[in-house]
Design a protein around this motif. Sequence first.
Motif, PDB file in Angstrom:
ATOM      1  N   ASP A 152      38.705  42.469  42.182  1.00  0.00           N
ATOM      2  CA  ASP A 152      40.150  42.794  42.306  1.00  0.00           C
ATOM      3  C   ASP A 152      40.108  42.940  43.774  1.00  0.00           C
ATOM      4  O   ASP A 152      41.210  42.354  44.354  1.00  0.00           O
ATOM      5  CB  ASP A 152      40.370  44.078  41.876  1.00  0.00           C
ATOM      6  CG  ASP A 152      40.475  43.984  40.116  1.00  0.00           C
ATOM      7  OD1 ASP A 152      40.666  42.908  39.579  1.00  0.00           O
ATOM      8  OD2 ASP A 152      40.320  45.121  39.416  1.00  0.00           O
ATOM      9  N   GLU A 153      39.056  43.344  44.532  1.00  0.00           N
ATOM     10  CA  GLU A 153      39.220  43.438  45.872  1.00  0.00           C
ATOM     11  C   GLU A 153      39.124  42.114  46.671  1.00  0.00           C
ATOM     12  O   GLU A 153      40.008  42.051  47.599  1.00  0.00           O
ATOM     13  CB  GLU A 153      38.113  44.536  46.452  1.00  0.00           C
ATOM     14  CG  GLU A 153      38.142  45.687  46.094  1.00  0.00           C
ATOM     15  CD  GLU A 153      37.537  45.991  44.784  1.00  0.00           C
ATOM     16  OE1 GLU A 153      37.303  45.082  43.992  1.00  0.00           O
ATOM     17  OE2 GLU A 153      37.752  47.270  44.328  1.00  0.00           O
ATOM     18  N   ASN A 155      40.051  39.287  45.227  1.00  0.00           N
ATOM     19  CA  ASN A 155      41.495  38.397  44.927  1.00  0.00           C
ATOM     20  C   ASN A 155      42.653  39.248  45.669  1.00  0.00           C
ATOM     21  O   ASN A 155      43.490  38.088  46.038  1.00  0.00           O
ATOM     22  CB  ASN A 155      41.801  38.601  43.551  1.00  0.00           C
ATOM     23  CG  ASN A 155      40.739  37.465  42.563  1.00  0.00           C
ATOM     24  OD1 ASN A 155      40.192  36.628  43.043  1.00  0.00           O
ATOM     25  ND2 ASN A 155      40.756  37.779  41.456  1.00  0.00           N
ATOM     26  N   SER A 156      42.625  40.208  45.977  1.00  0.00           N
ATOM     27  CA  SER A 156      43.855  40.738  46.900  1.00  0.00           C
ATOM     28  C   SER A 156      43.538  40.615  48.287  1.00  0.00           C
ATOM     29  O   SER A 156      44.479  40.995  49.038  1.00  0.00           O
ATOM     30  CB  SER A 156      43.707  42.483  46.619  1.00  0.00           C
ATOM     31  OG  SER A 156      42.505  43.134  47.162  1.00  0.00           O
TER      32      SER A 156
END
Length: 214
Positions: A152-153, A155-156
């Motif tokens: 998630d980190e 991809n963000s």
Amino acid sequence: MVCHGADIEQFLNAIACLRRESIVRNAIVVAIHEGLSDELWRLLANGELDAALYYDLGTIKSVTKLPLFQHDLFLVGLPQTLMSVGSVERTALREFSLVLGKNGTGGFVESVATADGIELRIAFDVAQKNLKRELLIHEACCTIAPYGQFLDEINSGVLSARRITPRLTPTVMLMLHKALSAKTREFVESTIRAVVKFRIEESVEQWRAINCAD
């Protein structure tokens, strides 16, 4: 079933599927236990655990080990800390301040580095993901981890990941206590392997089949 605490998130789908199927078939009761390698070794050897998802812990006479998949480890940190988006040589890992635990992924990385004569700069001995993430962000450290652990980190754009060359590639094992019945063993293995196959084909977390070159 048990997973190492730092790596448990990558197995959640497999565990959820196993639990769901066990309810549908009324096959087994699935209870999840998170632990570290020393504890895991003892519980498996004593038969207090029936199955585990973990890296290879060596030989335990009472346990059957089944290779499931491999995944490369990446150097993960803030984009400005990593300094590049390209691959990083394994010998260059000594240039980064690292957050690594002593078990699981961290233990694997340190054993390979020692064998290669690479002295790593371990700034923090931390395995817990949330604390590790805070150290990466606020202390400008890096870690070496499976891609999916900080998916998630990454991809963000909060964190970046660099592939390590030569690769650091642990094998994830399904370990089954030999006291399990043949029916239960088949159920656990087939359910877990089906989830692993799906995740490999999905290609999100960079899992790959054993002996696959890409």
